[in-house]
Write a protein that holds these residues in place. Structure first.
Motif, PDB file in Angstrom:
ATOM      1  N   TYR A   1       0.846  -1.193   0.000  1.00 54.46           N
ATOM      2  CA  TYR A   1       0.000   0.000   0.000  1.00 54.46           C
ATOM      3  C   TYR A   1       0.880   1.241   0.000  1.00 54.46           C
ATOM      4  O   TYR A   1       2.027   1.220   0.447  1.00 54.46           O
ATOM      5  CB  TYR A   1      -0.968   0.018   1.189  1.00 54.46           C
TER       6      TYR A   1
ATOM      7  N   GLN B   1      -3.876   0.483  -2.793  1.00 56.37           N
ATOM      8  CA  GLN B   1      -3.539  -0.842  -2.292  1.00 56.37           C
ATOM      9  C   GLN B   1      -3.487  -1.833  -3.448  1.00 56.37           C
ATOM     10  O   GLN B   1      -4.236  -1.710  -4.418  1.00 56.37           O
ATOM     11  CB  GLN B   1      -4.582  -1.325  -1.281  1.00 56.37           C
TER      12      GLN B   1
ATOM     13  N   LYS C   1      -5.062   0.022   7.219  1.00 58.32           N
ATOM     14  CA  LYS C   1      -5.331  -1.016   6.226  1.00 58.32           C
ATOM     15  C   LYS C   1      -5.857  -2.233   6.976  1.00 58.32           C
ATOM     16  O   LYS C   1      -5.185  -2.783   7.857  1.00 58.32           O
ATOM     17  CB  LYS C   1      -4.040  -1.337   5.480  1.00 58.32           C
TER      18      LYS C   1
END
Length: 332
Positions: free
Chosen positions: A74, A85, A289
């Motif tokens: 990412y 991503q 994330k």
């Protein structure tokens, strides 16, 4: 400090802290026959880098779970707040994470998605190459980063027993980074006097139910690096932990790390301290994330937050420096 060149010698595994990265790190060498096959299957392996750059937060990983090989990356642009991503997968038969990673090549290629990452390790230079086609959550990304082993931090290398019969091996090093990374139409130039990449290598037989909280950061300081790697996980008394402080002259062990969220929001700051006070920092996330995978008998749930650290390391004010913090839980 262990000075052996191999994690396993004459069928016996070394446990403790290594003075340098061993040339042979294959934990399965401790065993023979069917037991060796089982231990190799249960050993989860990965090699990744966290990048340090004033304009982005970024991490990449290549991992072999034995039933699947995968790669993730990412990039979060700090000015625009945009997150890109990418992810790929391939047969584990086609991926080899070597026992002597610092003198080897790693190649990951998901040709269907056009997701390719390579690591070329050598004594004089390490080269990271990235060539990933546009995916649903990110534009095309290409890059070539060169890392300088001659100016790297001291290695943080730990082999330890885990509760429930598990065993961990990790190797972490900070390297100055030069080169460039292009995400869509945006190019990021890396300056080795300012920017860096933190290697995170693991070869660990993790307990079936595994949980940890982990973070890391670094910054150039006094001709070397100042930073820290720190974790909290179920621990076997008397065993070395992977927590440590990097200084320009070496690496210093840490223990008894506490992670304390300062609120209930998913991006609330975290206070992180060692019991002796040598690490005392606050992590302020700018994004995160999330990964959630469920294969019934195996499952993975974790989030990695990226943001900035403030506070002190060994009593030295670190200013404001980028880094990551992760909460990981799995059935493996």
């Amino acid at each position: 400090m262990i000075t052996a060149d191999s994690v396993v010698e004459n069928g016996s595994r070394h446990f403790g802290r290594f003075a340098r990265t061993p040339r042979e790190a294959n934990p399965a060498d401790e065993f023979r026959g069917v037991r060796r096959l089982f231990e190799d299957w249960r050993t989860k392996e990965w090699a990744g880098f966290t990048l340090g750059h004033p304009e982005l937060f970024s991490s990449m990983i290549v991992q072999d779970a034995k039933y699947l090989a995968s790669s993730e990356m990412y990039v979060f642009d700090r000015a625009t707040g945009s997150l890109s991503q990418w992810a790929g997968s391939m047969s584990p038969r086609r991926l080899t994470l070597p026992a002597d990673i610092l003198r080897s090549r790693v190649r990951f290629a998901d040709e269907k998605k056009g997701h390719r990452i390579g690591y070329d390790f050598a004594d004089e230079r390490i080269v990271i190459t990235i060539e990933i086609a546009a995916q649903a959550e990110g534009p095309a990304v290409t890059g070539r980063l060169e890392l300088d082993p001659s100016r790297a931090s001291a290695p943080l290398v730990v082999s330890s027993r885990l509760p429930g019969g598990g065993r961990m091996y990790t190797n972490k090093i900070v390297f100055p980074a030069s080169g460039s990374l292009r995400v869509g139409g945006r190019e990021y130039a890396f300056d080795p006097a300012r920017d860096f990449a933190i290697l995170d290598e693991h070869k660990s037989h993790l307990p079936y139910r595994t949980r940890w909280v982990w973070g890391t950061f670094a910054l150039p300081h006094d001709g070397g690096f100042l930073g820290a790697n720190f974790a909290h996980r179920p621990h076997t008394p008397g065993e070395e932990e992977e927590s440590a402080i990097w200084t320009p002259t070496g690496v210093e062990p840490l223990s008894d790390i506490t992670f304390t969220p300062q609120g209930e929001d998913r991006l609330s700051p975290w206070r992180i301290r060692s019991a002796d006070g040598r690490l005392d920092v606050t992590f302020s996330p700018q994004g995160r994330k999330d990964v959630n995978v469920n294969f019934v008998v195996a499952a993975l749930r974790y989030f990695q937050m990226y943001g900035t650290y403030t506070g002190t390391v060994n009593g030295i004010d670190i200013g404001t420096v980028g880094g990551v913090c992760e909460d990981f839980a799995a059935r493996l």
